[in-house]
Design a protein around this motif. Structure first.
Motif, PDB file in Angstrom:
ATOM      1  N   TRP A  53       0.844  -1.205   0.000  1.00 53.71           N
ATOM      2  CA  TRP A  53       0.000   0.000   0.000  1.00 53.71           C
ATOM      3  C   TRP A  53       0.872   1.246   0.000  1.00 53.71           C
ATOM      4  O   TRP A  53       1.767   1.401   0.826  1.00 53.71           O
ATOM      5  CB  TRP A  53      -0.887   0.028   1.227  1.00 53.71           C
ATOM      6  CG  TRP A  53      -2.043  -0.919   1.190  1.00 53.71           C
ATOM      7  CD1 TRP A  53      -2.328  -1.859   0.239  1.00 53.71           C
ATOM      8  CD2 TRP A  53      -3.083  -1.020   2.161  1.00 53.71           C
ATOM      9  NE1 TRP A  53      -3.473  -2.529   0.555  1.00 53.71           N
ATOM     10  CE2 TRP A  53      -3.964  -2.038   1.737  1.00 53.71           C
ATOM     11  CE3 TRP A  53      -3.353  -0.356   3.345  1.00 53.71           C
ATOM     12  CZ2 TRP A  53      -5.091  -2.399   2.457  1.00 53.71           C
ATOM     13  CZ3 TRP A  53      -4.475  -0.719   4.067  1.00 53.71           C
ATOM     14  CH2 TRP A  53      -5.333  -1.724   3.620  1.00 53.71           C
ATOM     15  N   THR A  54       0.596   2.129  -0.919  1.00 54.12           N
ATOM     16  CA  THR A  54       1.323   3.391  -1.023  1.00 54.12           C
ATOM     17  C   THR A  54       0.597   4.476  -0.213  1.00 54.12           C
ATOM     18  O   THR A  54      -0.500   4.240   0.297  1.00 54.12           O
ATOM     19  CB  THR A  54       1.405   3.848  -2.487  1.00 54.12           C
ATOM     20  OG1 THR A  54       0.067   4.121  -2.941  1.00 54.12           O
ATOM     21  CG2 THR A  54       2.067   2.797  -3.375  1.00 54.12           C
ATOM     22  N   GLU A  55       1.202   5.650  -0.150  1.00 53.60           N
ATOM     23  CA  GLU A  55       0.541   6.792   0.508  1.00 53.60           C
ATOM     24  C   GLU A  55      -0.841   7.030  -0.091  1.00 53.60           C
ATOM     25  O   GLU A  55      -1.804   7.286   0.630  1.00 53.60           O
ATOM     26  CB  GLU A  55       1.371   8.071   0.325  1.00 53.60           C
ATOM     27  CG  GLU A  55       2.630   8.123   1.110  1.00 53.60           C
ATOM     28  CD  GLU A  55       3.494   9.314   0.722  1.00 53.60           C
ATOM     29  OE1 GLU A  55       3.998   9.978   1.645  1.00 53.60           O
ATOM     30  OE2 GLU A  55       3.666   9.573  -0.494  1.00 53.60           O
ATOM     31  N   ARG A  56      -0.932   6.926  -1.395  1.00 50.28           N
ATOM     32  CA  ARG A  56      -2.209   7.150  -2.084  1.00 50.28           C
ATOM     33  C   ARG A  56      -3.238   6.080  -1.704  1.00 50.28           C
ATOM     34  O   ARG A  56      -4.392   6.381  -1.432  1.00 50.28           O
ATOM     35  CB  ARG A  56      -2.003   7.166  -3.593  1.00 50.28           C
ATOM     36  CG  ARG A  56      -3.275   7.468  -4.367  1.00 50.28           C
ATOM     37  CD  ARG A  56      -2.981   7.531  -5.818  1.00 50.28           C
ATOM     38  NE  ARG A  56      -2.004   8.600  -6.009  1.00 50.28           N
ATOM     39  CZ  ARG A  56      -1.895   9.341  -7.082  1.00 50.28           C
ATOM     40  NH1 ARG A  56      -2.690   9.129  -8.095  1.00 50.28           N
ATOM     41  NH2 ARG A  56      -0.989  10.269  -7.176  1.00 50.28           N
ATOM     42  N   ASP A  57      -2.807   4.818  -1.670  1.00 48.14           N
ATOM     43  CA  ASP A  57      -3.702   3.730  -1.265  1.00 48.14           C
ATOM     44  C   ASP A  57      -4.225   3.963   0.146  1.00 48.14           C
ATOM     45  O   ASP A  57      -5.410   3.781   0.422  1.00 48.14           O
ATOM     46  CB  ASP A  57      -2.975   2.379  -1.309  1.00 48.14           C
ATOM     47  CG  ASP A  57      -2.512   1.989  -2.691  1.00 48.14           C
ATOM     48  OD1 ASP A  57      -3.195   2.341  -3.682  1.00 48.14           O
ATOM     49  OD2 ASP A  57      -1.448   1.334  -2.788  1.00 48.14           O
ATOM     50  N   ILE A  58      -3.329   4.351   1.019  1.00 49.37           N
ATOM     51  CA  ILE A  58      -3.722   4.589   2.410  1.00 49.37           C
ATOM     52  C   ILE A  58      -4.682   5.767   2.503  1.00 49.37           C
ATOM     53  O   ILE A  58      -5.687   5.708   3.220  1.00 49.37           O
ATOM     54  CB  ILE A  58      -2.481   4.777   3.299  1.00 49.37           C
ATOM     55  CG1 ILE A  58      -1.831   3.402   3.479  1.00 49.37           C
ATOM     56  CG2 ILE A  58      -2.837   5.423   4.624  1.00 49.37           C
ATOM     57  CD1 ILE A  58      -0.658   3.345   4.371  1.00 49.37           C
ATOM     58  N   ALA A  59      -4.410   6.830   1.778  1.00 50.75           N
ATOM     59  CA  ALA A  59      -5.299   8.002   1.809  1.00 50.75           C
ATOM     60  C   ALA A  59      -6.712   7.621   1.374  1.00 50.75           C
ATOM     61  O   ALA A  59      -7.698   8.086   1.962  1.00 50.75           O
ATOM     62  CB  ALA A  59      -4.745   9.114   0.929  1.00 50.75           C
ATOM     63  N   GLN A  60      -6.827   6.766   0.361  1.00 48.41           N
ATOM     64  CA  GLN A  60      -8.153   6.325  -0.094  1.00 48.41           C
ATOM     65  C   GLN A  60      -8.863   5.503   0.979  1.00 48.41           C
ATOM     66  O   GLN A  60     -10.059   5.675   1.216  1.00 48.41           O
ATOM     67  CB  GLN A  60      -8.021   5.508  -1.379  1.00 48.41           C
ATOM     68  CG  GLN A  60      -7.613   6.335  -2.564  1.00 48.41           C
ATOM     69  CD  GLN A  60      -7.257   5.477  -3.780  1.00 48.41           C
ATOM     70  OE1 GLN A  60      -7.059   4.271  -3.687  1.00 48.41           O
ATOM     71  NE2 GLN A  60      -7.169   6.128  -4.932  1.00 48.41           N
ATOM     72  N   ARG A  61      -8.143   4.630   1.644  1.00 51.24           N
ATOM     73  CA  ARG A  61      -8.754   3.816   2.698  1.00 51.24           C
ATOM     74  C   ARG A  61      -9.130   4.659   3.911  1.00 51.24           C
ATOM     75  O   ARG A  61     -10.166   4.445   4.521  1.00 51.24           O
ATOM     76  CB  ARG A  61      -7.824   2.669   3.060  1.00 51.24           C
ATOM     77  CG  ARG A  61      -7.897   1.586   1.993  1.00 51.24           C
ATOM     78  CD  ARG A  61      -6.789   0.584   2.127  1.00 51.24           C
ATOM     79  NE  ARG A  61      -6.952  -0.484   1.156  1.00 51.24           N
ATOM     80  CZ  ARG A  61      -6.438  -0.465  -0.064  1.00 51.24           C
ATOM     81  NH1 ARG A  61      -5.763   0.585  -0.496  1.00 51.24           N
ATOM     82  NH2 ARG A  61      -6.604  -1.496  -0.880  1.00 51.24           N
ATOM     83  N   VAL A  62      -8.277   5.600   4.240  1.00 50.58           N
ATOM     84  CA  VAL A  62      -8.586   6.492   5.366  1.00 50.58           C
ATOM     85  C   VAL A  62      -9.847   7.294   5.071  1.00 50.58           C
ATOM     86  O   VAL A  62     -10.673   7.516   5.963  1.00 50.58           O
ATOM     87  CB  VAL A  62      -7.389   7.410   5.692  1.00 50.58           C
ATOM     88  CG1 VAL A  62      -7.791   8.555   6.617  1.00 50.58           C
ATOM     89  CG2 VAL A  62      -6.257   6.591   6.305  1.00 50.58           C
ATOM     90  N   GLN A  63     -10.021   7.687   3.843  1.00 53.84           N
ATOM     91  CA  GLN A  63     -11.235   8.409   3.462  1.00 53.84           C
ATOM     92  C   GLN A  63     -12.476   7.560   3.755  1.00 53.84           C
ATOM     93  O   GLN A  63     -13.476   8.058   4.261  1.00 53.84           O
ATOM     94  CB  GLN A  63     -11.167   8.798   1.989  1.00 53.84           C
ATOM     95  CG  GLN A  63     -12.241   9.748   1.555  1.00 53.84           C
ATOM     96  CD  GLN A  63     -12.015  10.204   0.123  1.00 53.84           C
ATOM     97  OE1 GLN A  63     -11.457   9.484  -0.706  1.00 53.84           O
ATOM     98  NE2 GLN A  63     -12.452  11.409  -0.163  1.00 53.84           N
TER      99      GLN A  63
END
Length: 150
Positions: free
Chosen positions: A35-45
Motif C-alpha cells: 500500500w502506497t501513501e495514495r492507497d492509504i489516503a483512499q482507505r482512510v477516506q
C-alpha cells in the motif's frame, strides 16, 4: 518499552508502507506493505466517512461499513501482531492520513454488527503519536520530571 507496552511505527511512502513493532521483551516484527501513501489516503477516506457521523441519526449507524476497518487491520497490524504479545498498551506512531484514524477502531476480524465487532481497543489501551521521536521525547521528559523522593 515499559511493562505491558508495545509500539508500532507506520511509515507510508510513495512506494509502499513500512510497519515495525516491538514489545517490552524486545520481540519485534517488520512488515512492508504494498500500500502506497495514495492507497492509504483512499482507505482512510472510507474510514473517516464511517467515523465522522456528525449530526447523523442513530438509524444511520445501520449503514456503517465494517469491512474497511478490518482491511486496514489485516494489511498493517496483523503482520506484526506477534510483537504485540503480552502487551495491554499499544502506542502507534504515524503521520499523514493515518494520523486521523483512531487505531482502536480497527477490527481484528470481519464484523456484521457493533455488538460482536472485535475492535482493537478491546485488547489494548491505544495511544497515538506523530512519530517515534515523540515517544523518545516523552520518555525523556518523564524521567527528568520524576520526583527523587515520594
Amino acid at each position: 518499552m515499559g511493562n505491558g507496552e508495545a509500539f508500532i511505527s507506520i511509515l507510508p511512502t510513495r512506494h509502499g508502507t513500512f510497519v515495525w513493532a516491538i514489545n517490552q521483551n524486545g520481540q519485534h516484527a517488520l512488515h512492508v506493505s504494498s500500500w502506497t501513501e495514495r492507497d492509504i489516503a483512499q482507505r482512510v477516506q472510507l474510514l473517516r466517512k464511517n467515523l465522522d457521523i456528525g449530526a447523523m441519526l442513530p438509524a444511520a449507524l445501520a449503514f456503517f461499513e465494517f469491512a474497511p476497518f478490518h482491511e486496514v487491520y489485516n494489511e498493517l497490524i496483523k503482520p506484526v501482531a506477534s510483537a504485540l504479545n503480552g502487551a495491554n498498551t499499544l502506542t502507534v506512531a504515524t503521520a499523514g492520513a493515518l494520523a486521523s484514524v483512531p487505531f482502536g477502531t480497527l477490527l481484528k476480524a470481519p464484523a456484521q454488527d457493533f455488538k460482536s465487532a472485535q475492535w482493537l481497543i478491546h485488547d489494548f489501551s491505544v495511544a497515538q503519536l506523530p512519530g517515534s521521536s515523540a515517544l523518545v521525547a516523552q520518555r525523556r521528559a518523564a524521567r527528568r520530571n520524576a520526583a527523587s523522593q515520594p
